[in-house]
Design a protein around this motif. Structure first.
Motif, PDB file in Angstrom:
ATOM      1  N   THR A 134       0.960  -1.189   0.067  1.00 30.65           N
ATOM      2  CA  THR A 134       0.137   0.050  -0.103  1.00 30.65           C
ATOM      3  C   THR A 134       0.884   1.176   0.009  1.00 30.65           C
ATOM      4  O   THR A 134       2.041   1.199   0.080  1.00 30.65           O
ATOM      5  CB  THR A 134      -1.017   0.091   1.146  1.00 30.65           C
ATOM      6  OG1 THR A 134      -1.967   1.139   0.921  1.00 30.65           O
ATOM      7  CG2 THR A 134      -0.186   0.235   2.646  1.00 30.65           C
ATOM      8  N   ALA A 135       0.248   2.371  -0.060  1.00 29.62           N
ATOM      9  CA  ALA A 135       1.068   3.766   0.019  1.00 29.62           C
ATOM     10  C   ALA A 135       0.520   4.557   1.118  1.00 29.62           C
ATOM     11  O   ALA A 135      -0.642   4.615   1.423  1.00 29.62           O
ATOM     12  CB  ALA A 135       0.872   4.269  -1.604  1.00 29.62           C
ATOM     13  N   LEU A 145      -1.449   0.878  10.180  1.00 32.28           N
ATOM     14  CA  LEU A 145      -1.763   2.203  10.714  1.00 32.28           C
ATOM     15  C   LEU A 145      -0.614   3.005  10.760  1.00 32.28           C
ATOM     16  O   LEU A 145       0.458   2.652  11.199  1.00 32.28           O
ATOM     17  CB  LEU A 145      -2.517   2.378  12.168  1.00 32.28           C
ATOM     18  CG  LEU A 145      -2.628   3.446  12.867  1.00 32.28           C
ATOM     19  CD1 LEU A 145      -3.816   4.221  12.121  1.00 32.28           C
ATOM     20  CD2 LEU A 145      -3.157   3.355  14.196  1.00 32.28           C
ATOM     21  N   VAL A 146      -0.626   4.250  10.166  1.00 29.79           N
ATOM     22  CA  VAL A 146       0.492   5.038  10.034  1.00 29.79           C
ATOM     23  C   VAL A 146      -0.001   6.464  10.953  1.00 29.79           C
ATOM     24  O   VAL A 146      -1.022   7.147  10.234  1.00 29.79           O
ATOM     25  CB  VAL A 146       0.866   5.542   8.594  1.00 29.79           C
ATOM     26  CG1 VAL A 146       2.261   6.352   8.558  1.00 29.79           C
ATOM     27  CG2 VAL A 146       1.164   4.131   8.040  1.00 29.79           C
ATOM     28  N   THR A 147       0.756   6.942  11.725  1.00 32.35           N
ATOM     29  CA  THR A 147       0.492   8.049  12.516  1.00 32.35           C
ATOM     30  C   THR A 147       1.526   9.318  12.359  1.00 32.35           C
ATOM     31  O   THR A 147       2.694   8.707  11.862  1.00 32.35           O
ATOM     32  CB  THR A 147       0.352   7.870  13.994  1.00 32.35           C
ATOM     33  OG1 THR A 147       1.303   7.134  14.530  1.00 32.35           O
ATOM     34  CG2 THR A 147      -0.857   7.132  14.222  1.00 32.35           C
ATOM     35  N   PRO A 184      -5.292   9.685  11.941  1.00 27.12           N
ATOM     36  CA  PRO A 184      -4.632   8.986  11.389  1.00 27.12           C
ATOM     37  C   PRO A 184      -3.959   9.169  10.085  1.00 27.12           C
ATOM     38  O   PRO A 184      -4.635  10.026   9.297  1.00 27.12           O
ATOM     39  CB  PRO A 184      -5.374   7.720  11.057  1.00 27.12           C
ATOM     40  CG  PRO A 184      -6.521   7.906  11.703  1.00 27.12           C
ATOM     41  CD  PRO A 184      -6.936   9.259  12.046  1.00 27.12           C
ATOM     42  N   ARG A 185      -2.709   9.067   9.631  1.00 22.69           N
ATOM     43  CA  ARG A 185      -2.051   9.347   8.541  1.00 22.69           C
ATOM     44  C   ARG A 185      -2.909   8.645   7.306  1.00 22.69           C
ATOM     45  O   ARG A 185      -3.107   8.994   6.420  1.00 22.69           O
ATOM     46  CB  ARG A 185      -0.808   9.287   8.438  1.00 22.69           C
ATOM     47  CG  ARG A 185      -0.125   9.928   7.376  1.00 22.69           C
ATOM     48  CD  ARG A 185      -0.353  11.463   6.991  1.00 22.69           C
ATOM     49  NE  ARG A 185       0.161  11.954   5.992  1.00 22.69           N
ATOM     50  CZ  ARG A 185       0.693  13.044   5.746  1.00 22.69           C
ATOM     51  NH1 ARG A 185       0.644  13.994   6.901  1.00 22.69           N
ATOM     52  NH2 ARG A 185       1.164  13.669   4.386  1.00 22.69           N
ATOM     53  N   ARG A 186      -2.560   7.452   7.797  1.00 21.10           N
ATOM     54  CA  ARG A 186      -3.231   6.489   6.648  1.00 21.10           C
ATOM     55  C   ARG A 186      -3.462   5.122   7.528  1.00 21.10           C
ATOM     56  O   ARG A 186      -2.848   4.629   8.436  1.00 21.10           O
ATOM     57  CB  ARG A 186      -1.950   5.897   5.797  1.00 21.10           C
ATOM     58  CG  ARG A 186      -2.218   4.823   4.974  1.00 21.10           C
ATOM     59  CD  ARG A 186      -2.750   5.317   3.515  1.00 21.10           C
ATOM     60  NE  ARG A 186      -2.748   4.267   2.376  1.00 21.10           N
ATOM     61  CZ  ARG A 186      -4.024   3.744   2.153  1.00 21.10           C
ATOM     62  NH1 ARG A 186      -5.174   4.047   2.941  1.00 21.10           N
ATOM     63  NH2 ARG A 186      -4.142   2.782   1.259  1.00 21.10           N
ATOM     64  N   VAL A 187      -4.686   4.724   7.012  1.00 19.29           N
ATOM     65  CA  VAL A 187      -5.124   3.293   7.581  1.00 19.29           C
ATOM     66  C   VAL A 187      -5.113   2.442   6.341  1.00 19.29           C
ATOM     67  O   VAL A 187      -5.828   2.730   5.312  1.00 19.29           O
ATOM     68  CB  VAL A 187      -6.319   3.429   8.283  1.00 19.29           C
ATOM     69  CG1 VAL A 187      -6.876   2.004   9.023  1.00 19.29           C
ATOM     70  CG2 VAL A 187      -6.324   4.465   9.279  1.00 19.29           C
ATOM     71  N   ASN A 188      -4.725   0.993   6.436  1.00 17.78           N
ATOM     72  CA  ASN A 188      -4.968   0.204   5.014  1.00 17.78           C
ATOM     73  C   ASN A 188      -5.325  -1.098   6.030  1.00 17.78           C
ATOM     74  O   ASN A 188      -5.018  -1.470   6.736  1.00 17.78           O
ATOM     75  CB  ASN A 188      -3.641   0.098   4.609  1.00 17.78           C
ATOM     76  CG  ASN A 188      -3.776  -1.149   3.389  1.00 17.78           C
ATOM     77  OD1 ASN A 188      -3.055  -2.005   3.292  1.00 17.78           O
ATOM     78  ND2 ASN A 188      -4.946  -0.800   2.601  1.00 17.78           N
TER      79      ASN A 188
END
Lengths: 599, 177, 392
Positions: free
Chosen positions: B54-55, C339-341, C347-351
């Motif tokens: 993913t990105a 999860l990217v914070t 959250p910056r990004r949740v996949n």
């Protein structure tokens, strides 16, 4: 594949003989579970309209709306949550975050209506069949989305602080302040209660962001006594704090102090901003207390030339001469006064109104005049013996201590009064007793009982810690004097009631419960009055009065068009109230001065 | 995980290494090294399971972060390879020949972030969105709120009041601040 | 067992990307859409089939009918506001989203979760697993015309939803596992009612076994059909029962134990050949494992103690910069949250990594080739696919 595989499926036929498992009438036979998250209920009497439910709702399903019959008042916005069930996802975060616990959910989940707008209503106001449902989701015990406990303020131990006048409270560290600031839900209910309407949630937010300069700028927009108020404000704001309903209120006062502590004092004037260009108007202010100086600060920033006349040696008024140094160190006060001076305000100390400067002179030499002379005359109980030279007024003693005068510190003394001033003098004398005699011998007798005490609870707590005896519900009857003329103590009776059934001050006593409080000095701390003699007879004659106080309009203007009055002398004692007064007067004077320009 | 990242470090020039847990580490690698590192991980180190690809859009720095998370089933541990590529010319070599299932991830990244993987099967075929004309929607500069406001309408009749402002209007309307 | 390998020489050569040049005008081929509405799959998904006679030449999975952009929506919600929406990513087994999201947030925010909350979370996940399998059973049986199994399974699932309702306050989207713990403890008498429900599940399973698994028709149509070979496991990212049926004894609960699984006694269920029948059988036996796990949990779990840690003020909650991946074994395989914070309150990004992402796309497209049209529905369901976790 076996024969079994061909026959086995036919076992399904046995179900022909089973009873059906369906619920015949689910609408009545199948209520939601005890924890079911169904339609909302709101106890509107408990709800304070703080809007945290709206803030947390991730669906934007909640609006805060005014409703009939609920008034906007201090600590209650008068708004109530309206829920749009076209958007609600029943997550109950609104219930979990609710600051008062008023918002809950019923176990009702069926409701049919042909009008889609019917599904948008104000729970508790628009009555529904489930309003009395006992079952349904309530926030479980211990489940909190906002921390209820205040970050503890570190202070000096009683043993270490009793022998000196050093500041007791340490102030928050950056981490502590941030943690405390994070507790704020930014509902803004406090703003209306703060007399100066300081932008409290906004400056608390600057602590979370670590942007202290922005915070300082916000503080001084509404309060030039921010360092003072950060220490000794009566913090009415905290009494209406939404967090207070189910926890400790945000330490708004200490957070304000924290901002002022974090910015280098040399930077203050640059951050606050320089005054506007000169208008040529001249304003005189009598009294360099919070009200007078706030007005002076505002007016100077508007470009008017302001001169302040102060009778005492230093500026600050009651914040300097009434509040002991251990609560408000002089350098903090000096710093605020310096900021005001830096705005171009000319403060003339040691300049009482009377001989050299008169009100008539001010009226002639200045465009407008403000009287903000505070309450500096101590009241007397007038009980037998109260005219003895060893019976003193608290305000006089406090002033003498501030001015560094040598006072005859008794080994034992009795204070009459239960307000903050009584605590101030008791604790100040206790410190001097400790320094001079090595031990504390202070007794405080108050008319009120502890459940109705006038002094702040922390003052009482700290006084006890410092070894001061406090007797509640004691009425002073007589100052006892021995045969050689020395004061030996105070006689009190137990108070039965303070007010009569019409609410008038008329204490009654239990004569059988008499007590002698030993002391070679008695100090009266039962209230103060304004020293209005300086106005002069002619002016006093012209002005309108109301029970000893100058009558003013909402803007602080007296019946004389050139004269305004503000602060404790018109409103009674309260620092932040005086600040608010100063702002009002400044705005009013400015409008009058501008109108003069146009005419 | 230290043993593994150390071994990798002797073979490849690695960027930042973050040991997240005993069984999870993230390692930054240059785009042109990704193929070599991930093939090595798959064939030599036993990271045979491609968990996800993913990105993350770091719009402030003008970069996309591609995260290749691979898992070693025997040792039960994961390594995430971070590859930073330029946001403007977002192109990356595909790994669909190493894991056929990667083609799906790459197709989604093309659609949702606008990151191209030349040669990846059906890379230009619509995956989730049909007839989408706006910028790739998972980019940070695509504003979902604005899109929703422009595309849909609110049911009329809603209005909300800010408690502090409402109290000012009711209790002290004339006063400053 | 004959693997379904037919002669493809009569069809055009596949191109590099695997697609075929099909000349529809020739009249030899027919395009056929399976879906997006059909009872075999929970949610909406369609397979675009190219058939020659009743044989599938090519299949293309199409998703997006339920795309709600959850991952993007979460980027503009605070950490607590994300909690109510994650469960909606997967209707039949929503709790995995709640768990993975909560665990990821807890790891990055450094929250310690109370012991009892771990037990309750495990309980919820196993209850959810049974329900998910019940929906699968209904779908799998339905795809072969056995409608009654679906009714039985739905009944048992409904009983379990009653247990969910009394514990969490909701039947489908429980919104009960939130960062920091769970909302509440178990209600009074829960274990007793749960035991009654488990007995009903066991009774239903026995009936289902008699009518579906020990059924000549079902066996005839499923044994040897849609085989996932062990070689396909890694290239196609196959996990869960689909992989375990092929003898790959991989179960996250065992391999990377999370929550209280280390304290529970169980063995991953495996099979020998991952055809439709074995996959169905693995799932049936997995239900029995879950039943046993629930009994163990109710017996071993602490009876009191906190279930929620002290959260910071969630309205001002910021989480330091970081990234992590949390996985668990859901009924369909590996479920995970990346999860990217970035230090902000969002959250910056949740996949979301759902097992269907690989199973229903690349794997299904591979397996479907050469299948008989009448087996397509059964094959799709046998991969136990929930489309919303593909498009999210």
């Amino acid at each position: 594949m076996t024969v079994q595989d061909v026959l086995s499926p036919f076992t399904a036929w046995k179900n022909l003989f089973r009873d059906p498992v369906t619920v015949r009438d689910p609408l009545t036979e199948r209520p939601g579970a005890a924890r079911y998250r169904g339609f909302h209920k709101n106890d509107v009497a408990e709800c304070i309209g703080c809007g945290t439910c709206e803030a947390i709702c991730q669906n934007a399903a909640i609006d805060m709306v005014p409703v009939d019959g609920i008034e906007t008042k201090e600590g209650d916005s008068g708004l109530r949550p309206q829920i749009d069930y076209g958007r609600c996802c029943w997550c109950a975060l609104c219930v979990d975050v609710c600051m008062t616990g008023s918002l809950t959910m019923s176990n009702e989940y069926t409701w049919i209506d042909s009008d889609p707008d019917a599904f948008r209503f104000v729970p508790g106001v628009d009555h529904k069949s489930w309003d009395d449902a006992e079952l349904g989701y309530h926030r479980p015990d211990g489940h909190r989305l906002t921390p209820p406990e205040r970050i503890v303020m570190r202070e000096m131990d009683p043993e270490r602080r009793i022998g000196n006048f050093e500041e007791i409270v340490d102030g928050y560290s950056v981490e502590e302040a941030r943690a405390e600031a994070e507790r704020c839900v930014a509902c803004g209910l406090c703003v209306a209660t703060c007399p100066a309407h300081m932008s409290i949630p906004d400056y608390i937010a600057t602590i979370r962001e670590g942007d202290y300069e922005a915070g300082l700028k916000l503080l001084y927009e509404t309060n030039p006594f921010s360092q003072v108020c950060g220490r000794v404000c009566t913090h009415k704001c905290e009494t209406v704090c939404a967090v207070h309903h189910e926890g400790d209120p945000i330490a708004i006062r200490w957070l304000k102090r924290h901002i002022t502590d974090q910015v280098d004092r040399d930077r203050y004037v640059d951050i606050i901003g320089r005054p506007a260009g000169e208008t040529g108007h001249k304003v005189a202010v009598v009294g360099a207390g919070p009200a007078g100086l706030t007005a002076a600060f505002d007016l100077a920033r508007m470009g008017h030339a302001v001169t302040v006349f102060e009778a005492r040696k230093h500026a600050g008024g009651m914040t300097r001469y009434g509040i002991p140094e251990y609560r408000l160190p002089y350098d903090a006060l000096d710093a605020d006064v310096d900021v005001i001076r830096a705005m171009g305000v000319d403060i003339k100390c040691d300049t009482p109104i009377g001989d050299k400067v008169t009100m008539t002179g001010l009226e002639k030499d200045f465009d407008t005049v403000l009287v903000a002379i505070g309450l500096h005359l101590g009241r007397s109980t007038r009980i037998p013996g109260s005219d003895h030279p060893k019976v003193a007024k608290a305000v006089d003693l406090l002033r003498a201590i501030t001015d560094g005068e040598t006072i005859d510190v008794p080994k034992t003394a009795v204070v009459i009064g239960g307000g903050n001033v009584a605590m101030d003098i008791a604790r100040s004398l206790a410190r001097l007793q400790k320094q001079i005699h090595g031990e504390v011998g202070m007794t405080v007798t108050a008319l009120e009982d502890f459940s109705h005490f006038l002094a702040d609870p922390e003052e009482v707590k700290e006084s006890f810690e410092e070894g001061i005896e406090i007797f509640d519900a004691r009425g002073p009857r007589e100052v006892l004097v021995d045969e050689v003329g020395n004061v030996t103590g105070l006689k009190t009776w137990k108070v039965v009631s303070i007010f009569d059934d019409k609410g008038r001050f008329a204490p009654t006593y239990d004569e059988g419960d008499e007590r002698i409080h030993v002391g070679t000095m008695v100090i009266e701390a039962i209230g103060q009055a304004a020293d209005v003699a300086l106005l002069g007879e002619a002016l006093t004659e012209k002005l309108e009065w109301n029970r000893g106080r100058i009558t003013v309009d909402a803007d602080g203007r007296t019946s004389e068009p050139w004269l305004w009055a503000a602060g404790d002398c018109v409103n009674g004692p309260d620092v932040v109230h005086a600040v608010a007064d100063g702002h009002r007067v400044a705005a009013s004077m400015d409008a009058v001065l501008k109108a003069k320009e146009l005419s | 995980m230290k043993d593994l990242t150390d071994r990798l470090g002797t073979l490849f020039s690695l960027g930042d290494i973050t040991e997240k847990r005993d069984d999870l580490a993230f390692v930054s690698v240059a785009p042109d090294l990704l193929r070599a590192v991930i093939t090595h991980l798959r064939d030599v180190e036993g990271f045979t399971h491609l968990v996800l690809l993913t990105a993350v859009d770091w719009i402030e720095g003008g970069q996309f972060q591609l995260t290749y998370l691979v898992h070693n089933r025997t040792r039960a541990r994961d390594i995430g390879l971070r590859v930073f590529i330029d946001r403007e010319e977002a192109t990356m070599a595909g790994i669909h020949d190493l894991w056929p299932t990667a083609a799906t991830y790459q197709r989604e990244l093309k659609e949702m972030f606008g990151i191209d993987f030349p040669g990846s099967p059906r890379i230009d075929e619509e995956f989730i969105l049909e007839g989408w004309t706006d910028i790739p929607p998972y980019r940070r500069d695509f504003d979902t709120k604005k899109y929703a406001e422009e595309t849909y309408f609110h049911r009329p009749g809603r209005e909300t009041f800010d408690p502090a402002t409402h109290m000012k209007d009711k209790l002290y309307p004339g006063e400053a601040s | 067992m004959a693997l379904f390998e037919l002669d493809r020489s009569q069809y055009p050569e596949a191109k590099a990307d695997g697609s075929l040049d099909i000349d529809l005008a020739s009249g030899k081929y027919l395009k056929l859409w399976q879906g997006p509405q059909h009872p075999g799959i929970t949610g909406n998904m369609s397979v675009e089939l190219t058939v020659c006679g009743d044989e599938v030449v090519e299949g293309r999975t199409h998703v997006g009918y339920l795309h709600r952009g959850f991952e993007k929506l979460m980027e503009r919600r605070t950490f607590i506001q994300c909690f109510p929406i994650v469960c909606r990513i997967c209707v039949p087994e929503p709790d995995f989203n709640e768990y993975c999201y909560a665990a990821a947030v807890e790891e990055l925010a450094g929250l310690e979760v109370p012991e009892r909350a771990h037990w309750i979370r495990t309980l919820i996940l196993e209850m959810g697993r049974i329900n998910s399998y019940m929906m699968y059973l209904g779908g799998q049986a339905g795809s072969f015309g056995m409608g009654v199994i679906g009714q039985w399974a739905t009944y048992v699932r409904d009983l379990m939803l009653d247990r969910f309702e009394e514990m969490t306050g909701a039947r489908i989207y429980h919104m009960f596992i939130l960062p920091g713990g769970v909302r509440d403890g178990l209600p009074e008498g829960f274990a007793v009612r749960m035991e009654e429900t488990l007995r009903e599940v066991e009774r239903a399973l026995k009936d289902i076994n008699d009518v579906m698994y020990c059924n000549a028709v079902f066996k005839k149509r499923t044994v040897g059909v849609g085989v996932i070979t062990p070689e396909m496991i890694e290239p196609y990212g196959v996990t869960g029962p689909n992989a375990r049926a092929a003898g790959v004894a991989k179960d996250v609960r065992k391999d990377q134990p999370y929550l209280v699984y280390p304290e529970l006694d169980f063995e991953p269920v495996t099979g020998s050949v991952s055809d439709i029948y074995t996959r169905a059988d693995v799932r049936r036996r997995d239900v029995h494992v879950s039943i046993d796990l629930i009994r163990q949990i109710l017996q071993k779990m602490p009876k009191d103690g906190p279930v929620m840690t002290r959260l910071p003020n969630v309205l001002n909650w910021k989480i330091p910069e970081g990234e992590t991946y949390i996985r668990g074994e859901c009924s369909r395989g590996e479920y995970g949250y990346y999860l990217v914070t970035d230090g902000s309150g969002y959250p910056r990004r949740v996949n979301v990594r759902g097992p269907s992402y690989t199973h229903a796309m690349a794997l299904l497209e591979k397996l479907i080739v050469n299948a008989n049209i009448s087996d397509v529905a059964g094959l799709m369901v046998s991969l136990h696919t929930y489309p919303p976790e593909i498009e999210r």
